[in-house]
Design a protein around this motif. Structure first.
Motif, PDB file in Angstrom:
ATOM      1  N   LEU A 203       0.865  -1.170   0.000  1.00  0.00           N
ATOM      2  CA  LEU A 203       0.000   0.000   0.000  1.00  0.00           C
ATOM      3  C   LEU A 203       0.904   1.222   0.000  1.00  0.00           C
ATOM      4  O   LEU A 203       1.724   1.396   0.903  1.00  0.00           O
ATOM      5  N   PHE A 230       0.339   3.788 -10.605  1.00  0.00           N
ATOM      6  CA  PHE A 230      -0.697   3.142  -9.792  1.00  0.00           C
ATOM      7  C   PHE A 230      -1.739   2.460 -10.676  1.00  0.00           C
ATOM      8  O   PHE A 230      -2.198   1.357 -10.370  1.00  0.00           O
ATOM      9  N   ASN A 234      -2.129  -1.488 -10.958  1.00  0.00           N
ATOM     10  CA  ASN A 234      -3.313  -1.742 -10.143  1.00  0.00           C
ATOM     11  C   ASN A 234      -2.980  -1.654  -8.651  1.00  0.00           C
ATOM     12  O   ASN A 234      -3.409  -2.486  -7.846  1.00  0.00           O
ATOM     13  N   SER A 235      -2.190  -0.646  -8.295  1.00  0.00           N
ATOM     14  CA  SER A 235      -1.720  -0.484  -6.915  1.00  0.00           C
ATOM     15  C   SER A 235      -2.673   0.367  -6.094  1.00  0.00           C
ATOM     16  O   SER A 235      -3.310   1.292  -6.610  1.00  0.00           O
ATOM     17  N   GLN A 236      -2.757   0.052  -4.812  1.00  0.00           N
ATOM     18  CA  GLN A 236      -3.562   0.822  -3.871  1.00  0.00           C
ATOM     19  C   GLN A 236      -2.701   1.942  -3.267  1.00  0.00           C
ATOM     20  O   GLN A 236      -1.525   1.740  -2.981  1.00  0.00           O
ATOM     21  N   TYR A 237      -3.314   3.111  -3.055  1.00  0.00           N
ATOM     22  CA  TYR A 237      -2.576   4.185  -2.387  1.00  0.00           C
ATOM     23  C   TYR A 237      -3.525   5.049  -1.571  1.00  0.00           C
ATOM     24  O   TYR A 237      -4.730   5.101  -1.820  1.00  0.00           O
ATOM     25  N   GLN A 272      -8.061   6.167   6.731  1.00  0.00           N
ATOM     26  CA  GLN A 272      -8.041   5.562   5.403  1.00  0.00           C
ATOM     27  C   GLN A 272      -6.903   4.553   5.283  1.00  0.00           C
ATOM     28  O   GLN A 272      -7.065   3.483   4.695  1.00  0.00           O
ATOM     29  N   LYS A 276      -7.447   0.654   4.552  1.00  0.00           N
ATOM     30  CA  LYS A 276      -6.845   0.103   3.337  1.00  0.00           C
ATOM     31  C   LYS A 276      -5.878  -1.023   3.682  1.00  0.00           C
ATOM     32  O   LYS A 276      -5.779  -2.029   2.967  1.00  0.00           O
ATOM     33  N   GLU A 279      -7.772  -4.036   4.175  1.00  0.00           N
ATOM     34  CA  GLU A 279      -8.277  -4.557   2.904  1.00  0.00           C
ATOM     35  C   GLU A 279      -7.201  -5.299   2.110  1.00  0.00           C
ATOM     36  O   GLU A 279      -7.466  -6.360   1.538  1.00  0.00           O
ATOM     37  N   ILE A 280      -5.977  -4.720   2.057  1.00  0.00           N
ATOM     38  CA  ILE A 280      -4.953  -5.359   1.231  1.00  0.00           C
ATOM     39  C   ILE A 280      -4.497  -6.684   1.817  1.00  0.00           C
ATOM     40  O   ILE A 280      -3.911  -7.509   1.122  1.00  0.00           O
TER      41      ILE A 280
END
Length: 368
Positions: A203, A230, A234-237, A272, A276, A279-280
């Motif tokens: 993340l 990103f 398909n990276s989360q940030y 957040q 997150k 989630e990851i």
């Protein structure tokens, strides 16, 4: 369930400041590289208004949030995979976590030195990720050399492993993370046994600074470069102002919104980040609620009812009969378990039921 997220990044990007904001546990955050030598660990509650509502409904004497462990890991530098700085020690700390929160500085401030002398977020990501890739290349190469003896015996398992190792090496040598390497179920078991750094979910935490020159606010090529990365990977940030969040850590919740408006910050970046991170790791929460306690329980997405019950007590798996289940909002609307049952809103689920995020449950098991 022990869950650890390692906070990593270059020196002076705000890792320890962010850690302080996350945990309210003070650790050194001075303005010089390597001020954090040993990892600091803090257990952080996962913010969840659903649990708050259930605890309010049940007038619970106690509320227990789901939690994630954050580990503040000292700054990596270019050459860490070769032992530069305290590279080997830092990489070993990363190996012990389940996921990585990679802090990337996107603000310019002449009072806070950057290890490379200028702010270039994409380059910083490339430096960190390359060090992780190089460390994994060494791990895979060593395993491949060791496995060659078994290959010569004609072992099918060794031949499959060698094939996987060669595929991994090609991916890593191309500068890509091991997680981008396609593999089937049998191959994934082999990959998992390697405990590779770049197989861990990442993340990206973009650390800006209120009142400073920020890459995002400029929306120039450096920001567009980040966004492309990103999107392509398909990276989360998440975006966070670690300095402001640290200042707000001890401010009462009722006053935080006013302070955020003063700083021009809309969202709680730390909340957040925690959500997150949860989630990851592919985690969800289910709830139990009553007068004594309302609690969020952490399980892996896709868990069955007996597997969920096991996190409370082994009997709920070994002697499972059924699970009375209702989504939290339906229970909250009903006002109590008894009202929900009267309305026929509570379902009786068996062993094959896949628990959903937000389910509120009561487990039944045999007494024998």
């Amino acid at each position: 369930m022990s869950l650890k997220i390692g906070i990593v990044g270059l020196p002076n990007v705000g890792k320890s400041t962010l850690f302080n904001a996350l945990t309210k546990k003070k650790v050194p955050a001075e303005n010089f590289p390597f001020c954090t030598i040993d990892p600091s660990v803090g257990l952080v509650a996962v913010p969840d208004v659903r649990l708050d509502r259930l605890a309010e409904m049940s007038a619970s004497a106690k509320k227990v949030d789901a939690a994630v462990e954050f580990v503040d890991i000292a700054g990596l530098v270019e050459g860490a995979s070769r032992g530069e700085g305290l590279g080997n020690q830092f990489l070993s700390h990363i190996r012990e976590v389940d996921a990585i929160a990679e802090v990337v500085r996107i603000f310019d401030d002449s009072d806070i030195a950057h290890v490379h002398g200028e702010i270039h977020p994409m380059r910083d990501i490339e430096v960190i990720n390359l060090e992780l890739v190089l460390a994994d290349m060494e791990t895979v190469a060593k395993r491949k050399a060791k496995n060659e003896k078994e290959v010569k015996t004609g072992s099918k398992d060794a031949l499959l492993e060698q094939k996987v190792l060669e595929k991994l090496l090609r991916t890593l040598e191309a500068g890509k993370l091991a997680s981008t390497c396609d593999s089937n179920d049998a191959e994934r078991k082999i990959v998992k046994s390697l405990h590779l750094l770049t197989m861990k979910p990442i993340l990206y935490v973009l650390n800006l600074k209120s009142g400073a020159l920020n890459t995002k606010s400029e929306e120039g090529e450096k920001w567009r470069e980040l966004v492309r990365f990103f999107e392509e990977t398909n990276s989360q940030y998440v975006i966070v102002d670690a300095g402001v969040e640290q200042e707000l850590a001890d401010v009462h919740d009722d006053e935080k919104a006013d302070f955020r408006r003063e700083y021009g910050i809309v969202d709680d970046g730390v909340d957040q980040l925690i959500k997150k991170g949860y989630e990851i790791l592919n985690l969800i929460s289910f709830f139990t609620t009553g007068e004594k306690e309302s609690r969020a329980w952490t399980i892996t997405k896709g868990s069955t009812a007996p597997e969920a019950g096991a996190v409370i007590h082994s009997d709920f798996q070994d002697k499972f009969i059924r699970a009375d289940t209702i989504q939290w909002d339906k229970l909250f609307e009903a006002g109590s378990w008894s009202n929900a049952r009267e309305k026929g809103a509570v379902r009786s689920e068996g062993k094959g039921y896949i628990v959903k995020d937000g389910d509120t449950m009561e487990f039944r098991h045999s007494q024998s």
